[in-house]
Motif scaffolding. Structure first.
Motif, short mmCIF file in Angstrom:
data_model
loop_
_atom_site.label_atom_id
_atom_site.label_comp_id
_atom_site.label_asym_id
_atom_site.label_seq_id
_atom_site.Cartn_x
_atom_site.Cartn_y
_atom_site.Cartn_z
N SER A 5 10.15 5.95 -4.75
CA SER A 5 9.13 6.41 -3.81
C SER A 5 8.33 5.22 -3.29
CB SER A 5 8.19 7.41 -4.48
OG SER A 5 7.01 7.56 -3.73
N ARG A 6 8.41 4.98 -1.98
CA ARG A 6 7.66 3.88 -1.38
C ARG A 6 6.16 4.06 -1.60
NH1 ARG A 6 9.49 2.89 4.42
NH2 ARG A 6 11.34 2.82 3.16
N ALA A 7 5.68 5.31 -1.50
CA ALA A 7 4.25 5.59 -1.70
C ALA A 7 3.83 5.24 -3.13
CB ALA A 7 3.94 7.04 -1.40
N MET A 8 4.65 5.61 -4.11
CA MET A 8 4.32 5.30 -5.50
C MET A 8 4.36 3.80 -5.76
SD MET A 8 3.20 6.59 -8.26
CE MET A 8 3.28 8.27 -7.68
N ARG A 9 5.32 3.10 -5.16
CA ARG A 9 5.35 1.63 -5.30
C ARG A 9 4.06 1.03 -4.75
NH1 ARG A 9 10.75 2.12 -3.38
NH2 ARG A 9 10.17 1.19 -1.38
N ARG A 10 3.60 1.55 -3.60
CA ARG A 10 2.37 1.04 -3.00
C ARG A 10 1.16 1.30 -3.89
NH1 ARG A 10 3.88 2.71 2.13
NH2 ARG A 10 2.81 4.66 1.77
N ILE A 11 1.07 2.50 -4.44
CA ILE A 11 -0.06 2.88 -5.30
C ILE A 11 -0.11 2.00 -6.54
CG2 ILE A 11 -0.96 4.70 -6.80
CD1 ILE A 11 0.14 6.70 -4.63
N GLY A 27 13.34 -0.53 -5.37
CA GLY A 27 13.55 0.89 -5.11
C GLY A 27 14.37 1.63 -6.15
N HIS A 28 15.02 0.90 -7.06
CA HIS A 28 15.76 1.52 -8.16
C HIS A 28 16.05 0.44 -9.20
CE1 HIS A 28 19.37 -0.31 -6.42
NE2 HIS A 28 19.08 0.29 -5.27
N GLY A 29 16.56 0.87 -10.34
CA GLY A 29 16.78 -0.05 -11.46
C GLY A 29 17.68 -1.22 -11.14
N ARG A 30 18.72 -1.01 -10.36
CA ARG A 30 19.63 -2.12 -10.02
C ARG A 30 18.89 -3.19 -9.22
NH1 ARG A 30 23.09 -5.05 -12.21
NH2 ARG A 30 21.98 -6.68 -11.18
N GLU A 31 18.04 -2.77 -8.29
CA GLU A 31 17.23 -3.74 -7.53
C GLU A 31 16.29 -4.49 -8.48
OE1 GLU A 31 15.03 -2.23 -4.19
OE2 GLU A 31 16.84 -1.59 -3.15
N GLY A 32 15.75 -3.78 -9.46
CA GLY A 32 14.89 -4.42 -10.46
C GLY A 32 15.63 -5.48 -11.25
N LEU A 33 16.86 -5.17 -11.64
CA LEU A 33 17.67 -6.16 -12.35
C LEU A 33 17.99 -7.35 -11.46
CD1 LEU A 33 20.20 -4.02 -14.43
CD2 LEU A 33 18.17 -5.25 -15.24
N ASP A 34 18.24 -7.07 -10.17
CA ASP A 34 18.51 -8.16 -9.22
C ASP A 34 17.34 -9.13 -9.18
OD1 ASP A 34 20.94 -6.98 -8.65
OD2 ASP A 34 20.29 -6.12 -6.73
N VAL A 35 16.11 -8.61 -9.20
CA VAL A 35 14.92 -9.47 -9.20
C VAL A 35 14.88 -10.31 -10.47
CG1 VAL A 35 12.39 -9.49 -9.30
CG2 VAL A 35 13.55 -7.97 -7.69
N LEU A 36 15.14 -9.69 -11.62
CA LEU A 36 15.14 -10.44 -12.88
C LEU A 36 16.24 -11.51 -12.88
CD1 LEU A 36 14.56 -7.60 -15.50
CD2 LEU A 36 12.91 -9.29 -14.69
N GLU A 37 17.37 -11.20 -12.29
CA GLU A 37 18.50 -12.14 -12.27
C GLU A 37 18.24 -13.36 -11.39
OE1 GLU A 37 21.73 -9.49 -11.35
OE2 GLU A 37 21.88 -8.82 -13.43
N THR A 38 17.21 -13.31 -10.55
CA THR A 38 16.83 -14.50 -9.77
C THR A 38 16.13 -15.53 -10.64
OG1 THR A 38 14.61 -13.74 -9.12
CG2 THR A 38 16.47 -13.10 -7.69
N GLY A 39 15.78 -15.12 -11.87
CA GLY A 39 15.10 -16.03 -12.78
C GLY A 39 13.62 -15.73 -12.94
N TRP A 40 13.08 -14.83 -12.13
CA TRP A 40 11.68 -14.46 -12.25
C TRP A 40 11.54 -13.48 -13.40
CZ3 TRP A 40 8.65 -9.89 -10.71
CH2 TRP A 40 7.28 -10.13 -10.72
N VAL A 41 10.83 -13.88 -14.45
CA VAL A 41 10.64 -13.02 -15.61
C VAL A 41 9.16 -12.63 -15.67
CG1 VAL A 41 10.90 -12.78 -18.10
CG2 VAL A 41 12.55 -14.15 -16.81
N PRO A 42 8.84 -11.39 -15.31
CA PRO A 42 7.45 -10.95 -15.27
C PRO A 42 6.90 -10.65 -16.66
CG PRO A 42 8.89 -9.13 -14.75
CD PRO A 42 9.77 -10.34 -14.90
#
Length: 123
Positions: A5-11, A27-42
């Motif tokens: 949900s774009r609205a929930m992401r914004r909130i 927008g989903h778990g696979r996109e989240g993993l893609d972000v982690l795979e760039t090396g950014w570890v939050p």
């Protein structure tokens, strides 16, 4: 923040940014993993349960399977409110669980419990 949900992401992103976090939405778990795979570890990942492509529980399991991401704190932010679902998420490796709908104070309180409030906010 991972939610279909774009609205929930914004909130949630707005709450986290207000507390001093840098947010990378997905927008989903696979996109989240893609972000982690760039090396950014939050320090923290907030993730919804019910999403297309890869749901939140699958995301938690994938993160916990990778030793490079062991330090990542995961908080489920979801409408799944049954006790068995909460237990499943925590058993899979989530650290906290927030049920929608929630308040900004509820997110802040969970971060305080996790020791993840920035110093200037915690004062």
């Amino acid at each position: 923040m991972i939610d279909d949900s774009r609205a929930m992401r914004r909130i949630v992103s707005g709450i986290l940014e207000g507390l001093g976090y840098e947010v990378q939405p997905a927008g989903h778990g696979r996109e989240g993993l893609d972000v982690l795979e760039t090396g950014w570890v939050p320090d923290l990942v907030c993730v919804d349960w019910n999403m297309p492509v890869m749901d939140g529980l699958q995301f938690v399991s994938a993160v916990r399977a990778n030793p490079a991401w062991r330090s990542v704190t995961i908080m489920m932010v979801t409408s799944e409110s049954e006790h068995t679902q909460i237990v499943r998420a925590l058993a899979a490796g989530a650290h906290e669980y927030v049920i929608k709908p929630f308040t900004a104070d509820a997110i802040r309180d969970k971060l305080a419990l996790l020791g993840l409030l920035p110093q200037e906010v915690a004062l």
